[in-house]
Scaffold this active site. Structure first.
Site, short mmCIF file in Angstrom:
data_model
loop_
_atom_site.label_atom_id
_atom_site.label_comp_id
_atom_site.label_asym_id
_atom_site.label_seq_id
_atom_site.Cartn_x
_atom_site.Cartn_y
_atom_site.Cartn_z
N HIS A 110 125.48 59.63 20.85
CA HIS A 110 124.96 60.30 19.60
C HIS A 110 125.85 59.60 18.54
O HIS A 110 126.89 59.99 18.59
CB HIS A 110 124.52 61.67 19.63
CG HIS A 110 123.93 62.15 18.57
ND1 HIS A 110 122.45 61.97 18.35
CD2 HIS A 110 124.35 62.96 17.68
CE1 HIS A 110 122.22 62.67 17.33
NE2 HIS A 110 123.32 63.03 16.78
N THR A 142 121.68 67.39 28.72
CA THR A 142 120.83 68.68 29.22
C THR A 142 119.57 68.63 28.55
O THR A 142 119.22 67.78 27.68
CB THR A 142 121.26 69.82 28.70
OG1 THR A 142 121.40 69.77 27.28
CG2 THR A 142 123.05 69.99 29.23
N GLU A 175 131.52 53.54 18.61
CA GLU A 175 130.53 54.00 19.86
C GLU A 175 131.06 52.64 20.88
O GLU A 175 131.10 53.00 22.33
CB GLU A 175 129.16 53.68 19.67
CG GLU A 175 128.68 54.71 18.63
CD GLU A 175 127.09 54.38 18.21
OE1 GLU A 175 126.31 53.89 19.08
OE2 GLU A 175 126.91 54.95 17.08
C1 GRF Z 1 123.34 53.78 18.27
O1 GRF Z 1 123.55 53.82 17.08
C2 GRF Z 1 123.36 54.96 19.24
O2 GRF Z 1 124.27 55.99 18.77
C3 GRF Z 1 121.80 55.34 18.96
O3 GRF Z 1 121.36 54.46 18.81
C4 GRF Z 1 121.77 53.26 18.45
C5 GRF Z 1 121.73 52.08 19.79
O4 GRF Z 1 122.21 51.00 19.33
N1 GRF Z 1 121.59 56.34 20.11
P1 GRF Z 1 122.25 49.99 20.59
O5 GRF Z 1 120.87 49.83 21.14
O6 GRF Z 1 123.24 50.41 21.80
O7 GRF Z 1 122.86 48.68 19.76
#
Ligand code: GRF
Length: 197
Positions: A110, A142, A175
């Site tokens: 997230h 969850t 991420e």
């Molecule tokens: C990312 O920003 C993630 O945090 C959110 O949706 C986006 C997904 O990007 N859940 P990708 O499809 O992985 O490029």
């Protein structure tokens, strides 16, 4: 025993690609399927190009019947026999009916420092609040949205001239560091929280 990982996407799948690229050599897991609710998700081709089976289960035919949609998902992934599910930009809410049997075996990423900014438009909300710090979180899924036990976070400084797009781009870089790091530890049974700065 090598764990089998299903990855759910709805769009470009950049996080999915990083997870696929991480599961090699002595990594204790391997991808078994990439599923999307969106047949046009660019991530599907990226998965297929890397030899990972894909499945599409469109949500539209099921209308408001979430149970039926989720039963179709279960049917689509069952032949791939996943042990773990990673949600990676999967934009459909999953009910307790689907989540409960996967409790402790399903992760999500997230784009905020949970518990702050659950839900959508996190980057805009951070800018509107004038926060100095932002980032992303990997957590166990969850039934409550964006609410499960936190497994790791990566922090991003908010810059004075940041826009929603510039901030989102820097968070996405983090991420891509965080999710593979957390997944490997999770598969090895290490639930200690990771903090990347
Ligand atoms: C990312 O920003 C993630 O945090 C959110 O949706 C986006 C997904 O990007 N859940 P990708 O499809 O992985 O490029």
């Amino acid at each position: 025993m090598t764990k089998r990982v299903a990855i759910f996407i709805s769009g470009g799948g950049s996080n999915m690609v990083k997870l696929l690229e991480s599961m090699t050599a002595d990594h204790p897991a391997r991808p078994c399927v990439v599923l999307s609710n969106n047949p046009r998700a660019a991530g599907l081709e990226r998965a297929e190009a890397r030899g990972v089976p894909t499945e599409v289960v469109r949500h539209q035919p099921f209308g408001k019947d979430r149970d039926a949609f989720e039963h179709a998902i279960t049917g689509a992934i069952s032949e791939h026999a996943p042990d773990i599910i990673c949600l990676a930009g999967f934009m459909r809410k999953l009910t307790a009916g689907f989540v409960d049997p996967w409790r402790g075996r399903m992760l999500n990423i997230h784009p905020s420092l949970l518990p702050k900014y659950k839900g959508l438009h996190t980057h805009r909300r951070v800018l509107d609040a004038g926060d100095a710090l932002h980032g992303c979180t990997v957590h166990e899924v969850t039934p409550a949205l964006d609410d499960g036990p936190i497994l790791g976070q990566a922090q991003v400084l908010v810059l004075p001239d940041d826009t929603e797009d510039s901030l989102a781009a820097r968070v996405l870089v983090q991420e891509h560091r965080l999710y593979p790091t957390v997944l490997e530890r999770f598969v090895r049974g290490d639930r200690r929280q990771v903090l990347l700065t």
